[in-house]
Design a protein around this motif. Structure first.
Motif, PDB file in Angstrom:
ATOM      1  N   GLY A  96       0.700  -1.153   0.048  1.00  0.00           N
ATOM      2  CA  GLY A  96       0.006   0.083   0.015  1.00  0.00           C
ATOM      3  C   GLY A  96       0.610   1.285   0.086  1.00  0.00           C
ATOM      4  N   ASP A  97       0.414   2.181   0.729  1.00  0.00           N
ATOM      5  CA  ASP A  97       0.863   3.556   0.737  1.00  0.00           C
ATOM      6  C   ASP A  97       1.033   4.612   2.055  1.00  0.00           C
ATOM      7  N   THR A  98       1.566   3.631   3.156  1.00  0.00           N
ATOM      8  CA  THR A  98       1.412   4.346   4.529  1.00  0.00           C
ATOM      9  C   THR A  98       3.076   4.970   4.649  1.00  0.00           C
ATOM     10  N   THR A  99       3.080   5.907   5.664  1.00  0.00           N
ATOM     11  CA  THR A  99       4.450   6.274   5.846  1.00  0.00           C
ATOM     12  C   THR A  99       5.363   5.172   6.382  1.00  0.00           C
ATOM     13  N   THR A 100       4.732   3.927   6.872  1.00  0.00           N
ATOM     14  CA  THR A 100       5.616   2.750   7.304  1.00  0.00           C
ATOM     15  C   THR A 100       6.009   2.154   5.920  1.00  0.00           C
ATOM     16  N   VAL A 101       5.252   2.390   4.776  1.00  0.00           N
ATOM     17  CA  VAL A 101       5.643   1.449   3.656  1.00  0.00           C
ATOM     18  C   VAL A 101       6.860   2.235   3.000  1.00  0.00           C
ATOM     19  N   ILE A 102       6.628   3.488   2.815  1.00  0.00           N
ATOM     20  CA  ILE A 102       7.795   4.350   2.286  1.00  0.00           C
ATOM     21  C   ILE A 102       9.034   4.367   2.914  1.00  0.00           C
ATOM     22  N   MET A 103       8.980   4.261   4.078  1.00  0.00           N
ATOM     23  CA  MET A 103      10.114   4.008   4.929  1.00  0.00           C
ATOM     24  C   MET A 103      10.958   2.957   5.074  1.00  0.00           C
ATOM     25  N   THR A 124      -3.993   8.228  -8.331  1.00  0.00           N
ATOM     26  CA  THR A 124      -4.939   9.443  -8.883  1.00  0.00           C
ATOM     27  C   THR A 124      -4.458  10.716  -9.596  1.00  0.00           C
ATOM     28  N   ARG A 125      -2.999  10.515  -9.500  1.00  0.00           N
ATOM     29  CA  ARG A 125      -2.538  11.695 -10.396  1.00  0.00           C
ATOM     30  C   ARG A 125      -2.475  13.038  -9.501  1.00  0.00           C
ATOM     31  N   ASP A 126      -2.986  13.061  -8.510  1.00  0.00           N
ATOM     32  CA  ASP A 126      -3.265  14.417  -7.618  1.00  0.00           C
ATOM     33  C   ASP A 126      -1.909  14.002  -6.382  1.00  0.00           C
ATOM     34  N   ARG A 127      -1.229  14.915  -6.289  1.00  0.00           N
ATOM     35  CA  ARG A 127      -0.261  14.485  -5.202  1.00  0.00           C
ATOM     36  C   ARG A 127      -0.777  14.895  -3.844  1.00  0.00           C
ATOM     37  N   TYR A 128      -1.757  15.425  -3.821  1.00  0.00           N
ATOM     38  CA  TYR A 128      -2.279  15.902  -2.409  1.00  0.00           C
ATOM     39  C   TYR A 128      -3.546  15.239  -2.072  1.00  0.00           C
ATOM     40  N   ASN A 129      -3.911  14.304  -2.985  1.00  0.00           N
ATOM     41  CA  ASN A 129      -5.411  13.838  -2.795  1.00  0.00           C
ATOM     42  C   ASN A 129      -5.126  12.321  -3.271  1.00  0.00           C
ATOM     43  N   PRO A 130      -5.196  11.426  -2.323  1.00  0.00           N
ATOM     44  CA  PRO A 130      -5.278  11.302  -1.001  1.00  0.00           C
ATOM     45  C   PRO A 130      -3.719  11.727  -0.533  1.00  0.00           C
ATOM     46  N   PHE A 131      -3.687  12.245   0.898  1.00  0.00           N
ATOM     47  CA  PHE A 131      -2.471  12.813   1.291  1.00  0.00           C
ATOM     48  C   PHE A 131      -2.199  12.409   2.564  1.00  0.00           C
ATOM     49  N   PRO A 132      -0.951  11.736   2.969  1.00  0.00           N
ATOM     50  CA  PRO A 132       0.261  11.632   1.955  1.00  0.00           C
ATOM     51  C   PRO A 132       0.258  10.489   1.087  1.00  0.00           C
ATOM     52  N   GLU A 133      -0.713   9.648   0.871  1.00  0.00           N
ATOM     53  CA  GLU A 133      -0.552   8.376   0.538  1.00  0.00           C
ATOM     54  C   GLU A 133      -0.242   8.521  -1.145  1.00  0.00           C
ATOM     55  N   GLU A 134      -0.844   9.299  -1.851  1.00  0.00           N
ATOM     56  CA  GLU A 134      -0.371   9.309  -3.119  1.00  0.00           C
ATOM     57  C   GLU A 134       1.134   9.520  -3.725  1.00  0.00           C
ATOM     58  N   ILE A 135       1.847  10.240  -2.817  1.00  0.00           N
ATOM     59  CA  ILE A 135       3.337  10.472  -2.941  1.00  0.00           C
ATOM     60  C   ILE A 135       3.925   9.192  -2.316  1.00  0.00           C
ATOM     61  N   ARG A 137       2.863   5.994  -2.184  1.00  0.00           N
ATOM     62  CA  ARG A 137       3.072   5.090  -3.161  1.00  0.00           C
ATOM     63  C   ARG A 137       3.794   5.157  -4.418  1.00  0.00           C
ATOM     64  N   ARG A 138       3.844   6.263  -5.048  1.00  0.00           N
ATOM     65  CA  ARG A 138       4.714   6.854  -6.035  1.00  0.00           C
ATOM     66  C   ARG A 138       5.984   6.412  -5.816  1.00  0.00           C
ATOM     67  N   MET A 139       6.393   6.949  -4.662  1.00  0.00           N
ATOM     68  CA  MET A 139       7.831   6.669  -4.180  1.00  0.00           C
ATOM     69  C   MET A 139       8.208   5.288  -4.021  1.00  0.00           C
ATOM     70  N   THR A 140       7.292   4.588  -3.336  1.00  0.00           N
ATOM     71  CA  THR A 140       7.582   3.182  -3.065  1.00  0.00           C
ATOM     72  C   THR A 140       7.773   2.419  -4.495  1.00  0.00           C
ATOM     73  N   GLY A 141       7.123   2.893  -5.535  1.00  0.00           N
ATOM     74  CA  GLY A 141       7.108   2.130  -6.840  1.00  0.00           C
ATOM     75  C   GLY A 141       8.348   2.364  -7.313  1.00  0.00           C
ATOM     76  N   ALA A 142       8.921   3.517  -7.152  1.00  0.00           N
ATOM     77  CA  ALA A 142      10.081   3.770  -7.497  1.00  0.00           C
ATOM     78  C   ALA A 142      11.331   2.916  -7.045  1.00  0.00           C
ATOM     79  N   LEU A 143      11.227   2.804  -5.582  1.00  0.00           N
ATOM     80  CA  LEU A 143      12.102   1.677  -5.023  1.00  0.00           C
ATOM     81  C   LEU A 143      11.732   0.323  -5.216  1.00  0.00           C
ATOM     82  N   ALA A 144      10.549  -0.286  -5.446  1.00  0.00           N
ATOM     83  CA  ALA A 144      10.153  -1.507  -5.613  1.00  0.00           C
ATOM     84  C   ALA A 144      10.976  -2.529  -6.668  1.00  0.00           C
ATOM     85  N   THR A 145      11.124  -3.464  -6.322  1.00  0.00           N
ATOM     86  CA  THR A 145      11.728  -4.555  -7.392  1.00  0.00           C
ATOM     87  C   THR A 145      10.714  -5.508  -8.032  1.00  0.00           C
ATOM     88  N   TYR A 146       9.605  -5.814  -7.254  1.00  0.00           N
ATOM     89  CA  TYR A 146       8.465  -6.590  -7.642  1.00  0.00           C
ATOM     90  C   TYR A 146       7.037  -5.924  -7.317  1.00  0.00           C
TER      91      TYR A 146
END
Length: 367
Positions: A96-103, A124-135, A137-146
């Motif tokens: 998912g997309d929580t602060t725990t996930v990205i860290m 959603t392509r809206d960086r502030y909606n939902p906040f902070p989840e959208e950013i 999960r995008r950042m997690t996507g950049a870091l993920a292998t699978y």
């Protein structure tokens, strides 16, 4: 044998990762199955762990009263890194997309540990909606292998971001696995709708981006619905956040057909969803769960990263506009054709075998 460390911190993550953890546990010859929790949602997290009988190997217990996002994120990054140093896993699983996930994903990346992202590709392509989840999960996507994508739309969004095709896997959503597992077990409800209620409506609302005037608007809409429709009863488990509790208590308490309760256990909520006539929610997970149960859902948000339910016809975005919420709800109450169409639209989120698919893929990739 490969060492797998699953890291999560909130109730939604626990719900969606429980089927994966349990499936990993069915293959002790292939995986050393380790669990770490940050405690981002303490009480609500523990309840889910108890329901699915999961015992964490590492409990960081990081959340503190009035803790800000930056403070929690900094603590989580350091604490997770210490666990990674000790465990040395072959892969870290996040969801998912929580602060725990990205860290957790960032800490794993710093140590060149592979990251498996469950429920990848939601946007959603809206960086502030939902906040902070959208950013997140995008950042997690950049870091993920699978990237374990729940739907074809999520796959398409990952492709649009140039994620390699070989790293994207369409699995379905593990929330369906968890829901079906829970529905098979009997539950004694702590709270219930009145037996003679024609239109029992379940409400959940707690999104950070709705705090303030939008939240007051949706609360007033709920009051209108009850006062205008004498056969309606609302049951609303109220989130612990004071930004939710204050307006809900002030506007909705004291009405005989509005039941405000403490937050419910996951299994309690699932069985109440099954009994409801329809659901009003700003929850992401419920948008995925309700279609499986055939429950029309009005989404109290301006955007959704789960447009599959809207496109399938089982959910409708109504935002927080008072009049729109009331009008759309009343249409579902009294137009049988519209209700039947939404309640029979079906689920676009899979059939309950997502965890099995994910574990099979991990076995292939880690071998």
């Amino acid at each position: 044998m490969k060492r797998v460390l699953t890291i999560f911190g909130t109730r939604p993550e626990a719900i969606k990762l429980a089927p994966v953890i349990l499936e990993l546990g069915r293959h002790p010859d292939c995986f050393e199955n380790l669990v770490c929790v940050t405690g981002q949602h303490r009480e609500m997290l523990d309840q889910v762990l108890n329901w699915f009988q999961i015992q964490p190997h590492y409990d960081l217990n990081l959340m503190r009263p009035n803790q800000g996002l930056s403070e929690f994120a900094a603590q989580a990054l350091v604490a997770v890194d210490q666990v990674l140093d000790k465990v040395q896993p072959d892969v870290v699983i996040v969801e998912g997309d929580t602060t725990t996930v990205i860290m957790a994903a960032l800490a794993a990346f710093y140590r060149r540990i592979r990251v498996a992202h469950v429920e990848a590709g939601l946007r959603t392509r809206d960086r502030y909606n939902p906040f902070p989840e959208e950013i997140n999960r995008r950042m997690t996507g950049a870091l993920a292998t699978y990237h374990f994508a729940p739907t074809p739309r999520a796959v398409a969004d990952l492709r649009a971001e140039q994620v390699p095709e070989t790293d994207i896997f369409l699995t379905g959503n593990t929330v369906v696995d968890a829901l079906l597992m829970t529905m098979r077990r009997p539950v004694k409800l702590e709270y219930d709708f009145s037996a003679d209620t024609r239109f029992p409506i379940l409400v959940t609302a707690h999104r950070r981006e709705n705090f303030g005037a939008p939240f007051e608007s949706l609360c007033l809409a709920l009051l209108d619905i009850v006062e205008r429709n004498p056969e309606v009863e609302l049951l609303y488990p109220v989130h612990l956040n004071p930004n939710v509790r204050e307006p809900v208590t002030r506007i909705l308490s004291g009405h005989e057909r509005i039941r405000l309760t403490e937050p419910l256990g996951y299994e309690q909520l699932v069985h109440l969803m099954a009994k409801a006539y329809l659901i009003l929610t700003d929850s992401g997970g419920i948008q995925e769960e309700a279609p499986v149960l055939g429950k029309p859902t009005l989404v109290l948000r301006e955007t959704s990263e789960r447009m599959e339910a809207v496109e399938a016809g089982t959910a409708c975005l109504v935002g927080t506009d008072r009049n729109r919420i009331v009008t759309t709800t009343e249409r579902l109450l009294y137009d049988e054709t519209v209700y039947h169409k939404m309640s029979h639209a079906g689920s676009p989120f899979g059939n309950g075998d997502a965890a099995e698919r994910i574990v099979d893929i991990l076995h292939q990739k880690l071998s």
